[in-house]
Design an enzyme around this catalytic site. Structure first.
Site, PDB file in Angstrom:
ATOM      1  CB  CYS A  84      11.150   3.450  -6.779  1.00  0.00           C
ATOM      2  SG  CYS A  84       9.416   3.027  -6.831  1.00  0.00           S
TER       3      CYS A  84
ATOM      4  CB  CYS B 154       8.127  -4.457  -7.176  1.00  0.00           C
ATOM      5  SG  CYS B 154       8.573  -3.413  -8.221  1.00  0.00           S
TER       6      CYS B 154
ATOM      7  CD  GLU C 207       7.967   1.997   3.151  1.00  0.00           C
ATOM      8  OE1 GLU C 207       8.524   1.332   4.316  1.00  0.00           O
ATOM      9  OE2 GLU C 207       7.431   1.362   2.266  1.00  0.00           O
TER      10      GLU C 207
ATOM     11  CB  CYS D 154      -0.366  -4.396  -4.152  1.00  0.00           C
ATOM     12  SG  CYS D 154       0.604  -2.749  -3.877  1.00  0.00           S
TER      13      CYS D 154
ATOM     14  CB  CYS E  43      -3.618  -4.554  -6.605  1.00  0.00           C
ATOM     15  SG  CYS E  43      -3.934  -3.153  -7.879  1.00  0.00           S
TER      16      CYS E  43
ATOM     17  CB  CYS F 268      -2.803   2.620  -3.270  1.00  0.00           C
ATOM     18  SG  CYS F 268      -3.416   2.448  -4.898  1.00  0.00           S
TER      19      CYS F 268
HETATM   20  N1  SAH Z   1       0.128   2.391  -8.472  1.00  0.00           N
HETATM   21  C1  SAH Z   1       0.707   2.185  -9.553  1.00  0.00           C
HETATM   22  C2  SAH Z   1       2.298   2.432  -9.464  1.00  0.00           C
HETATM   23  C3  SAH Z   1       2.876   1.724  -7.990  1.00  0.00           C
HETATM   24  S1  SAH Z   1       3.029  -0.014  -8.070  1.00  0.00           S
HETATM   25  C4  SAH Z   1       0.755   0.812 -10.190  1.00  0.00           C
HETATM   26  O1  SAH Z   1       0.167  -0.049  -9.912  1.00  0.00           O
HETATM   27  O2  SAH Z   1       1.267   0.914 -11.674  1.00  0.00           O
HETATM   28  C5  SAH Z   1       4.317  -0.376  -8.983  1.00  0.00           C
HETATM   29  C6  SAH Z   1       4.241  -1.875  -9.725  1.00  0.00           C
HETATM   30  O3  SAH Z   1       4.585  -2.826  -8.491  1.00  0.00           O
HETATM   31  C7  SAH Z   1       2.926  -2.198 -10.212  1.00  0.00           C
HETATM   32  O4  SAH Z   1       3.154  -2.529 -11.747  1.00  0.00           O
HETATM   33  C8  SAH Z   1       2.468  -3.407  -9.372  1.00  0.00           C
HETATM   34  O5  SAH Z   1       1.860  -4.421 -10.172  1.00  0.00           O
HETATM   35  C9  SAH Z   1       4.035  -4.001  -8.927  1.00  0.00           C
HETATM   36  N2  SAH Z   1       3.586  -4.820  -7.859  1.00  0.00           N
HETATM   37  C10 SAH Z   1       2.843  -4.580  -6.502  1.00  0.00           C
HETATM   38  N3  SAH Z   1       3.033  -5.517  -5.825  1.00  0.00           N
HETATM   39  C11 SAH Z   1       4.105  -6.096  -5.928  1.00  0.00           C
HETATM   40  C12 SAH Z   1       4.640  -7.381  -5.288  1.00  0.00           C
HETATM   41  N4  SAH Z   1       4.458  -7.900  -4.365  1.00  0.00           N
HETATM   42  N5  SAH Z   1       5.600  -7.980  -6.203  1.00  0.00           N
HETATM   43  C13 SAH Z   1       5.978  -7.640  -7.444  1.00  0.00           C
HETATM   44  N6  SAH Z   1       5.523  -6.275  -8.247  1.00  0.00           N
HETATM   45  C14 SAH Z   1       4.422  -5.756  -7.391  1.00  0.00           C
HETATM   46 FE1  SF4 Z   2      -2.070   0.465  -5.831  1.00  0.00          FE
HETATM   47 FE2  SF4 Z   2      -0.471  -1.365  -5.364  1.00  0.00          FE
HETATM   48 FE3  SF4 Z   2      -2.383  -1.607  -6.978  1.00  0.00          FE
HETATM   49 FE4  SF4 Z   2      -0.388   0.057  -7.557  1.00  0.00          FE
HETATM   50  S1  SF4 Z   2      -0.426  -2.262  -7.374  1.00  0.00           S
HETATM   51  S2  SF4 Z   2      -2.444   0.525  -7.998  1.00  0.00           S
HETATM   52  S3  SF4 Z   2       0.142   0.773  -5.689  1.00  0.00           S
HETATM   53  S4  SF4 Z   2      -2.682  -1.368  -4.991  1.00  0.00           S
END
Ligand code: SAH
Ligand code: SF4
Length: 372
Positions: A107, A342, A94, A121, A118, A114
């Protein structure tokens, strides 16, 4: 197309010169092909109408030309547009477009899925499917520029002004292809983005951070998301490998360009990491680092067990940071009605994907979204 052939769209400007020389063609052809691919967003060799047919044929025989197919386009009431793309081998990824006055940001995704995992996420719940090629990373930009022109959003040659590598995936886990994609995206004969308008976000792959700072001149964002090792390890398993101390040391050491700051992203999870004590600890952690904190109120993903913070808490958290002389902004929630916000991006492998079927009862493909 033979999958083992090199991908024409993944070649750097220098590699294109090499290819053209090897084919015995005049040097200017390299720039011509590069422009077709990355400025005009050509989807096929046939579109490259000023290349001799014989050259197009040779290119077609020796290389493949990956192009992303548009699987879905969803538009939010706030102007955000989310595209789901299908790669040649059927992976769904996406990109999210966020227009603002004076800037049009895309973006982009760097991986299908991934591996960082996390817990808050949506992309993290998928696991890693595969790295995207450099061509697939840059093609998100080409496809969107073309589409935006069709939609009357912005002017030629490229409506997009800014890029953030904050879609699906961990960019520094796909270092080589992200680096190659940046070379193309910043190239004069390519889309020619300014390094000041491109930001790569990492969850904190410490060993790659320094190298990234030495080998590129784009901006860095680091997802901090917690202020103690215990809390961060619970949210981001990679913290066990590279705990806060090491991560912040890498930020202090980061070969920063003059006048630049590191952006620290901090997802505010209601009742988890949004206390005043967290705000105070956060201000201490970033002390001495030229930094800006981006507070991202959590976009809820059903089933993951986290909730959005109370708006008053978000304000109080920001106030605490500001009182400690930390620059802190709250990132507006965008495209949440289309699951483009995000951490909501989680396109899956398609209807046949077993993970998708397992969870099919709770959501449709687009009813959940990606990280972004
Ligand atoms: N993997 C990289 C880049 C993609 S994630 C990283 O983690 O930095 C981009 C951002 O989205 C990250 O800062 C992550 O912490 C945030 N993010 C992930 N899930 C989210 C959610 N459900 N609500 C708000 N931010 C979120
Ligand atoms: Fe991967 Fe989501 Fe963690 Fe970013 S926030 S490193 S996309 S699992």
């Amino acid at each position: 197309m033979e999958p083992s052939l090199p991908d024409l769209r993944s070649l750097s400007r220098g590699e294109m010169d090499g290819l053209v020389a090897r084919l015995g063609e005049k040097p200017y052809r390299a720039r011509q092909i590069f422009r077709w691919l990355h400025q005009k967003g050509a989807a096929t060799l046939d579109e490259m109408s000023d290349l001799p047919a014989a050259l197009r044929e040779r290119l077609g025989a020796e290389l493949r030309l990956d192009v992303l197919a548009r699987a879905e386009e969803r538009r939010s009431v706030d102007g955000t547009i989310k595209w789901t793309w299908r790669t040649q081998d059927g992976k769904l990824i996406e990109s999210v477009y966020m227009p603002e006055p004076g800037r049009k940001t895309l973006c982009v995704s760097t991986q299908a899925g991934c591996a960082v995992g996390c817990t808050f996420c949506m992309t993290g719940t998928m696991g890693l499917s595969r790295n995207l090629t450099a061509g697939e990373i840059v093609d998100q930009v080409s496809r969107v520029n073309r589409r935006l022109l069709e939609l009357g959003e912005g002017a030629p040659p490229r409506p997009l002004t800014n890029l953030v590598f904050m879609g699906m995936g961990e960019p520094l886990h796909n270092y080589a292809n992200v680096k190659a994609a940046l070379d193309v995206l910043l190239s004069e004969d390519g889309p020619n983005f300014s390094n000041r308008h491109v930001t790569v976000s990492t969850s904190g792959i410490v060993p790659e951070m320094r190298r990234f700072g030495e080998e590129t001149d784009v901006k860095l964002a680091v997802s901090l998301n917690a202020t103690t090792d215990e809390a961060r390890s619970a949210l981001m398993p990679l913290n066990r490998r590279w705990p806060l101390g090491e991560l912040l040391a890498a930020c202090r050491d980061f070969p920063m360009k003059r006048g630049r700051r590191i952006t620290f992203e901090y997802v505010l999870l209601g009742g988890v990491n949004d206390s005043d004590e967290d705000a105070v600890r956060l201000s201490r952690l970033v002390k001495g680092i030229p930094a800006k904190v981006n507070l991202i109120p959590y976009n809820e993903n059903p089933g993951l067990g986290f909730r959005a913070p109370d708006p008053a808490r978000v304000q109080a958290f920001q106030d605490r940071l500001v009182a400690a002389s930390v620059t802190a902004v709250v990132r507006r929630n965008r495209g949440s009605d289309i699951a483009a916000a995000c951490g909501q991006l989680a396109a899956e492998g398609g209807p046949g994907d077993p993970r998708r079927r397992e969870r099919a009862g709770t959501a449709t493909l687009t009813g959940r979204g990606s990280a972004g």
